[in-house]
Structures are given as structure tokens and as C-alpha cells.
Design a protein around this motif. Sequence first.
Motif, PDB file in Angstrom:
ATOM      1  N   ALA A   1       4.700  -2.109 -11.960  1.00 53.54           N
ATOM      2  CA  ALA A   1       3.736  -1.810 -10.912  1.00 53.54           C
ATOM      3  C   ALA A   1       3.403  -0.326 -10.866  1.00 53.54           C
ATOM      4  CB  ALA A   1       4.286  -2.269  -9.558  1.00 53.54           C
ATOM      5  N   ALA A   2       4.398   0.530 -11.076  1.00 50.22           N
ATOM      6  CA  ALA A   2       4.147   1.969 -11.066  1.00 50.22           C
ATOM      7  C   ALA A   2       3.231   2.374 -12.215  1.00 50.22           C
ATOM      8  CB  ALA A   2       5.468   2.725 -11.140  1.00 50.22           C
ATOM      9  N   LEU A   3       3.467   1.833 -13.397  1.00 48.97           N
ATOM     10  CA  LEU A   3       2.580   2.130 -14.526  1.00 48.97           C
ATOM     11  C   LEU A   3       1.156   1.660 -14.238  1.00 48.97           C
ATOM     12  CD1 LEU A   3       4.815   1.251 -17.624  1.00 48.97           C
ATOM     13  CD2 LEU A   3       4.254   3.521 -16.724  1.00 48.97           C
ATOM     14  N   ALA A   4       1.036   0.495 -13.610  1.00 52.54           N
ATOM     15  CA  ALA A   4      -0.297   0.004 -13.261  1.00 52.54           C
ATOM     16  C   ALA A   4      -0.973   0.927 -12.258  1.00 52.54           C
ATOM     17  CB  ALA A   4      -0.202  -1.413 -12.702  1.00 52.54           C
ATOM     18  N   ALA A   5      -0.217   1.393 -11.251  1.00 55.22           N
ATOM     19  CA  ALA A   5      -0.794   2.295 -10.257  1.00 55.22           C
ATOM     20  C   ALA A   5      -1.211   3.617 -10.867  1.00 55.22           C
ATOM     21  CB  ALA A   5       0.208   2.533  -9.127  1.00 55.22           C
ATOM     22  N   LEU A   6      -0.544   4.017 -11.934  1.00 52.92           N
ATOM     23  CA  LEU A   6      -0.901   5.253 -12.643  1.00 52.92           C
ATOM     24  C   LEU A   6      -1.962   5.026 -13.706  1.00 52.92           C
ATOM     25  CD1 LEU A   6       2.707   6.689 -13.098  1.00 52.92           C
ATOM     26  CD2 LEU A   6       0.923   7.605 -11.591  1.00 52.92           C
ATOM     27  N   GLY A   7      -2.500   3.813 -13.791  1.00 54.67           N
ATOM     28  CA  GLY A   7      -3.519   3.509 -14.783  1.00 54.67           C
ATOM     29  C   GLY A   7      -2.993   3.432 -16.190  1.00 54.67           C
ATOM     30  N   ALA A   8      -1.675   3.169 -16.330  1.00 54.54           N
ATOM     31  CA  ALA A   8      -1.041   3.200 -17.652  1.00 54.54           C
ATOM     32  C   ALA A   8      -0.481   1.847 -18.064  1.00 54.54           C
ATOM     33  CB  ALA A   8       0.076   4.243 -17.667  1.00 54.54           C
TER      34      ALA A   8
ATOM     35  N   PRO B   1       0.820  -1.225   0.000  1.00 48.44           N
ATOM     36  CA  PRO B   1       0.000   0.000   0.000  1.00 48.44           C
ATOM     37  C   PRO B   1       0.849   1.268   0.000  1.00 48.44           C
ATOM     38  CG  PRO B   1      -0.763  -1.581   1.669  1.00 48.44           C
ATOM     39  CD  PRO B   1       0.551  -2.077   1.168  1.00 48.44           C
ATOM     40  N   GLU B   2       1.990   1.225   0.670  1.00 45.28           N
ATOM     41  CA  GLU B   2       2.843   2.405   0.725  1.00 45.28           C
ATOM     42  C   GLU B   2       3.313   2.795  -0.673  1.00 45.28           C
ATOM     43  OE1 GLU B   2       7.094   3.825   2.727  1.00 45.28           O
ATOM     44  OE2 GLU B   2       6.082   2.012   3.443  1.00 45.28           O
ATOM     45  N   PHE B   3       3.685   1.811  -1.474  1.00 44.94           N
ATOM     46  CA  PHE B   3       4.159   2.105  -2.822  1.00 44.94           C
ATOM     47  C   PHE B   3       3.017   2.578  -3.717  1.00 44.94           C
ATOM     48  CE2 PHE B   3       5.239   0.482  -7.164  1.00 44.94           C
ATOM     49  CZ  PHE B   3       6.273   1.366  -7.422  1.00 44.94           C
ATOM     50  N   VAL B   4       1.892   1.877  -3.679  1.00 45.60           N
ATOM     51  CA  VAL B   4       0.766   2.234  -4.542  1.00 45.60           C
ATOM     52  C   VAL B   4       0.279   3.639  -4.228  1.00 45.60           C
ATOM     53  CG1 VAL B   4      -1.605   1.651  -5.187  1.00 45.60           C
ATOM     54  CG2 VAL B   4       0.091  -0.161  -4.902  1.00 45.60           C
ATOM     55  N   GLN B   5       0.115   3.964  -2.948  1.00 46.02           N
ATOM     56  CA  GLN B   5      -0.341   5.298  -2.582  1.00 46.02           C
ATOM     57  C   GLN B   5       0.711   6.356  -2.898  1.00 46.02           C
ATOM     58  OE1 GLN B   5      -1.415   4.963   1.550  1.00 46.02           O
ATOM     59  NE2 GLN B   5      -2.957   3.386   1.152  1.00 46.02           N
ATOM     60  N   GLY B   6       1.986   5.995  -2.729  1.00 50.67           N
ATOM     61  CA  GLY B   6       3.036   6.944  -3.050  1.00 50.67           C
ATOM     62  C   GLY B   6       3.078   7.280  -4.527  1.00 50.67           C
TER      63      GLY B   6
END
Length: 407
Positions: A259-266, A117-122
Amino acid sequence: MRPAFLRASLCLAALASASVVASCASPAAQAEAEARAEAERIAAEYAVQGPPVALNRSVADSAAVYIAFARDMATIEGGFESAAAIQAALARASSYDPEQLSRGLIAYASILALQSPEFVQGVRQFNVPETTRQRIVAEIVADPKRASRLPGADAAAGLIIASLQTDVEALSRAANSIENDAYNIQNPWDPRRGWAVAQIANRQGRLDAAHGSGESMLPSAAMTARLFAAAHEGTGLAVREGRRAPPYPPVVENALSLAALAALGAAGENARPNTDALQFDWTSRTCMQMAKLNLLQCLAASRPNYEDIFCLGRHVVRDLSTCTRGAALPAAVVTVSGLTTTEAVDEPPAPRIVIAPDLAPAPSAPRVTPAPTLAPGPAATPVPTRPTAPPQAPAPSLTERLNTGGD
């Protein structure tokens, strides 16, 4: 009376039909209103939070291939009861595609990162405004290491490394069990020795099967669904918490980028070119290709059944553990502390610096006066020298006299 009655009947029928139409139109209008309200709610949420987490299903398929194969290999143990049991285990283990396992390792690691959660929210704090989101997405696509500097990356990386360490340890235990059985089964007191030392039946057939037909490994539908849901919900996988600072191996870097692209909806279905590119890692792919080549060479050289046990343990289970460890887990960091002591130590005094005095100027070199020129005199008569006798040759040795026929 009849025309009036007819008109009244027609009016009643018109009213009835109008009520029917109204009753039919009311649910449709209500559904339309509800859809409009839901669209407005989604638009308002998008404006505040940006697009939701999005990861395409192909990433989940790749992850399912890797984790299903790795978990299956970790269940194999020594203690084979027949040559057929060895060949059955070898058939499960040998027909894998090295490239698929390499890609699946990164895909699985990216879904593990989404459990933080820390990474996704960050990461999602950069979802708005839209210009910021697009800039971060472009930076990650251009340089996957950019995701390693996002907030919470150390928590996600630690989770990836700790969770993969669990799988590596399970594979190592299975490899130890299989390899030890390959040695134990050769002992004279082992009741299985009779068939263990016998020649392998259909050696060429099992070698051809290990080469594989070139078909891709099919992911489990249940495992794919589980991983796909875990990626979008952020829960559902058994993980180990941890924290790890950069630098990271390429597998972890690429997984954080996915994972970062996924969290950004990309990282949705329309972003497959980017997600496919991030699933490539030269280190893990080369290692797994060499492991497969070593397996084929081992099977080609093995003769008795116990040697196939060794090939299975060393060049499938252990090599899979070694490749995962080498490509995804960073080397241990050893820190040496400074010297400490409980005794008082007298430090030597600092050396005193003395500036030497200026030296006296050196005396000047004496002046050389040329000697006076002498007048030429009569030529001197040379002193006669005593004639010397010519040198005599040394006496011949005994060997020379014998060779020349002398006495």
C-alpha cells in the motif's frame, strides 16, 4: 468580361477554401491548446504532490481470487438435502490453489490499507521532493518492515486486522454449521440418515477433482474492477476501523509495504517484480498447503456421505479461517494490572543496616621449636605374643549337608 469574371470567381473560391481550412484548423488548434494546458496542469500538480496512487492490476486480480473464494465459503451452511448437494458444495470448495489464496490474502489486505486516509496522506507527504520519494521507495523494497514505521501505519494495520476479523468470524460460523450437520445427520431420527450413511458414489472421481488439474483460479472481472477502483480512489469497500501498534504479522507488514508503494506511485505496471515479491508469505502459504493436503487425506479415507460433510467443514472452511487468523491476525495481548486494595497496609520498616566493627588482629601462631635429637640406645627386645588358634570354619548349614549327603 469573361476573364474578369473568372478571376473574381477564382478569388471567391480561394477565400472560401481559406475559410474552410481555417474552420478545420481551429478545432485542432483548440484541442492542441487544451492538451497542452492539461499537461501543464498535471506537471504542476506532480511538482507539488508527486505521482498519483498507482497499483497494478495483477494485485487486484490476486485480491479478487482470495476474497471471492473466502466469501463463497462463508455462505455454505449445514442442512444438506442430498448426496448430490454435498458433492456440489465439495466441488466448489476443494479445487483451490493454496499459493493463490496466500498471495491473494496479502493483496486484499494491501487494498484495505489504501482505504485509510490517514495512512495514504501520511505516506504521500514523502512524495516530494523526488529524491525523498525515491529514498523511501528503496527503503521499503529493501525492508518491508519500513512501511510499519510510516505515519498512519497503525491506523491502516488496525483497519486490515479488524476487516479480516469479520471474514474470519463468518468462516468460523459456516464451519460450525457444516461440522455440526455432519454429526446431526447420523442421528436415527434424522430423515436424511438413510442416504447419509450410504457409501459415496465415485469416490475416486471426486478425489481426482479435489486434486485439481493444476490450473490457476480465475478472478472475477467485476470483483477485480471493484478492487482496482477502490485501491486508487480510497473508497468503495466495507471496512471496520481500528488501530493497532506494531509488531505486525508478516501478512500485515507486506500489505502495508504494498500500500505504501502504491501511495508513492511506485506500484504500477512497471513495478510488478516488487509487488509480486511482496505477495509471498511463508506462514500463510504453508498453512494453506497443509490444509489442502489434510483435505485430500480426509477425502481418501471417507466412506459414507456424512464423512464428506465433515471433510468440507473441517479442512476447507475451518482451515481457511484458521490460516487467515494465524497469518494475518496478531495474538491477543493480555495485560495484568498491579495489585490494588482498599485497605491500608502497614509496610514493614526497612531493615537497618549496621556496619560490623573491625575485628581485632588474630594472635600469631606459636613458634614451633624442634625437639632435641636423642642418642641411639640399645635395641628393645620385642614382647613375646601369645599364639592364637587358627580360625575354624563355620558349621555347614542344613542345605549344605543335604546337598553333600551329610546327616
